[in-house]
Design a protein around this motif. Structure first.
Motif, PDB file in Angstrom:
ATOM      1  N   ILE A   1      30.221 -44.059  69.630  1.00  0.00           N
ATOM      2  CA  ILE A   1      29.363 -45.201  69.297  1.00  0.00           C
ATOM      3  C   ILE A   1      28.588 -44.921  68.006  1.00  0.00           C
ATOM      4  O   ILE A   1      28.386 -45.821  67.186  1.00  0.00           O
ATOM      5  N   PHE A   2      28.179 -43.685  67.810  1.00  0.00           N
ATOM      6  CA  PHE A   2      27.422 -43.315  66.619  1.00  0.00           C
ATOM      7  C   PHE A   2      28.271 -43.487  65.357  1.00  0.00           C
ATOM      8  O   PHE A   2      27.818 -44.064  64.368  1.00  0.00           O
ATOM      9  N   VAL A   3      29.522 -43.028  65.409  1.00  0.00           N
ATOM     10  CA  VAL A   3      30.413 -43.145  64.252  1.00  0.00           C
ATOM     11  C   VAL A   3      30.669 -44.614  63.935  1.00  0.00           C
ATOM     12  O   VAL A   3      30.618 -45.038  62.779  1.00  0.00           O
ATOM     13  N   TYR A   4      30.947 -45.422  64.956  1.00  0.00           N
ATOM     14  CA  TYR A   4      31.224 -46.839  64.699  1.00  0.00           C
ATOM     15  C   TYR A   4      29.975 -47.595  64.270  1.00  0.00           C
ATOM     16  O   TYR A   4      30.061 -48.549  63.502  1.00  0.00           O
ATOM     17  N   PHE A   5      28.809 -47.174  64.749  1.00  0.00           N
ATOM     18  CA  PHE A   5      27.569 -47.786  64.259  1.00  0.00           C
ATOM     19  C   PHE A   5      27.408 -47.497  62.765  1.00  0.00           C
ATOM     20  O   PHE A   5      27.131 -48.407  61.973  1.00  0.00           O
ATOM     21  N   LEU A   6      27.593 -46.247  62.376  1.00  0.00           N
ATOM     22  CA  LEU A   6      27.457 -45.881  60.962  1.00  0.00           C
ATOM     23  C   LEU A   6      28.523 -46.559  60.105  1.00  0.00           C
ATOM     24  O   LEU A   6      28.222 -47.059  59.020  1.00  0.00           O
TER      25      LEU A   6
END
Length: 91
Positions: free
Chosen positions: A41-46
């Protein structure tokens, strides 16, 4: 023979096409299987935030390669992010 400005524009459109299609296999796989376990989720948020920022930049400087590629990236990454968030909330 194109001049350097035209060549830069052609390269920009090529980069836009390549960048625009990079998330399609991942998005299709997720939509078909519903498996979000390997998605960060962190990678796709960024990535989504980066695509949105590049899109805004492209709009501000009127560069269609940036606008097109980042519109597509924003739609695909944003939809994956939303589906990932929904899968977490169902757990």
């Amino acid at each position: 023979m194109p001049n350097s400005t035209q060549l830069a524009e052609y390269i920009g459109f090529l980069a836009a096409a390549i960048t625009g299609v990079t998330l399609i296999p991942q998005a299709l796989q997720i939509w078909k299987t519903g498996n979000f376990l390997c998605i960060s989720i962190f990678v796709y948020f960024l990535f989504t935030a980066g695509a949105a920022t590049w899109l805004l930049y492209g709009i501000l400087i009127y560069k269609w390669p940036l606008i097109l590629s980042n519109s597509m990236s924003l739609i695909l990454a944003g939809s994956i992010l939303i589906l990932k968030i929904k899968s977490i909330s169902k757990s």
